[in-house]
Scaffold this motif. Structure first.
Motif, PDB file in Angstrom:
ATOM      1  N   GLN A 138      -7.988   8.398  -0.052  1.00  0.00           N
ATOM      2  CA  GLN A 138      -6.850   8.875   0.720  1.00  0.00           C
ATOM      3  C   GLN A 138      -6.179   8.244   1.953  1.00  0.00           C
ATOM      4  O   GLN A 138      -7.025   8.176   2.983  1.00  0.00           O
ATOM      5  N   SER A 141      -0.646   3.490   3.786  1.00  0.00           N
ATOM      6  CA  SER A 141      -0.241   2.455   2.579  1.00  0.00           C
ATOM      7  C   SER A 141       0.110   1.427   3.067  1.00  0.00           C
ATOM      8  O   SER A 141       0.923   1.899   4.417  1.00  0.00           O
ATOM      9  N   VAL A 168       6.555   5.028   4.131  1.00  0.00           N
ATOM     10  CA  VAL A 168       5.751   5.457   2.688  1.00  0.00           C
ATOM     11  C   VAL A 168       4.490   5.799   3.350  1.00  0.00           C
ATOM     12  O   VAL A 168       3.633   5.317   3.983  1.00  0.00           O
ATOM     13  N   ARG A 170       0.675   8.579   3.650  1.00  0.00           N
ATOM     14  CA  ARG A 170      -0.514   8.826   3.293  1.00  0.00           C
ATOM     15  C   ARG A 170      -0.453   8.855   1.584  1.00  0.00           C
ATOM     16  O   ARG A 170       0.086   9.880   1.475  1.00  0.00           O
ATOM     17  N   GLN A 171      -1.054   7.597   0.615  1.00  0.00           N
ATOM     18  CA  GLN A 171      -1.251   8.961  -0.294  1.00  0.00           C
ATOM     19  C   GLN A 171      -2.827   8.305  -1.518  1.00  0.00           C
ATOM     20  O   GLN A 171      -3.816   7.899  -0.272  1.00  0.00           O
TER      21      GLN A 171
END
Length: 178
Positions: A138, A141, A168, A170-171
């Motif tokens: 994680q 982006s 956008v 954290r992914q």
């Protein structure tokens, strides 16, 4: 319990910023302070670099606090004449760590936020070839420079007013990169 951990981390960071013998190597770009045989304090914080190994790990603390003569905001003229409370608060407290582990092609990174009690980043990047990298975990982006670079390293013109609405964050995922 979280407040005690934050206070202990603050005291540890203050202790590490204290006076220690400076490295006298004139070829060094940054100041590195030796603490033990394989343990140093440098620009990223506490660094562990065993001799004869590709391992190069670091651990850093970051705190941002604020003291107000009053807590909250003044919303009316009557509040100007009333007695307001003063106080301090921890705005941001983070512990970060990362580096290369066992080999130069294997790197790790993690970031924890004390205030929100959240593990923000945790990732492993493997780069076995110059043209191939794989990242798992994680992280933020990488859609624009404004989100990836630290706000302390940006100029005013590099910050947009619309950043909050189009963020956008954290992914979780897997990324392949050249």
């Amino acid at each position: 319990m979280r407040q005690y951990f934050g206070a202990a981390a603050f005291l540890l960071g203050s202790f590490l910023n204290g006076p220690v013998a400076a490295n006298t190597d004139s070829n060094s770009n940054s100041d590195i302070y030796p603490l033990a045989d394989d343990l140093f304090y440098g620009s990223k914080g506490l660094q562990y670099q065993p001799t004869g190994s590709a391992t190069d790990l670091w651990l850093g603390l970051r705190f941002q606090s604020r003291y107000d003569d009053f807590q909250g905001s003044i919303t009316s003229i009557e509040q100007l004449s009333s007695e307001l409370e003063s106080g301090a608060e921890l705005r941001r407290g983070r512990i970060k760590g990362g580096g290369t582990l066992w080999a130069t092609w294997l790197s790790i990174y993690s970031e924890y936020d004390f205030k929100s009690d959240t593990l923000l980043d945790y990732r492993v990047t493997v780069r076995p070839l110059d043209w191939l990298g794989v990242r798992v975990g994680q992280w933020k982006s990488e859609f624009n420079r404004e989100r990836v670079d630290s706000s302390g390293k940006q100029q005013f013109v590099e910050r947009s007013l619309s950043n909050y609405w189009f963020t956008v964050d954290r992914q979780l995922g897997v990324a392949f990169s050249p």
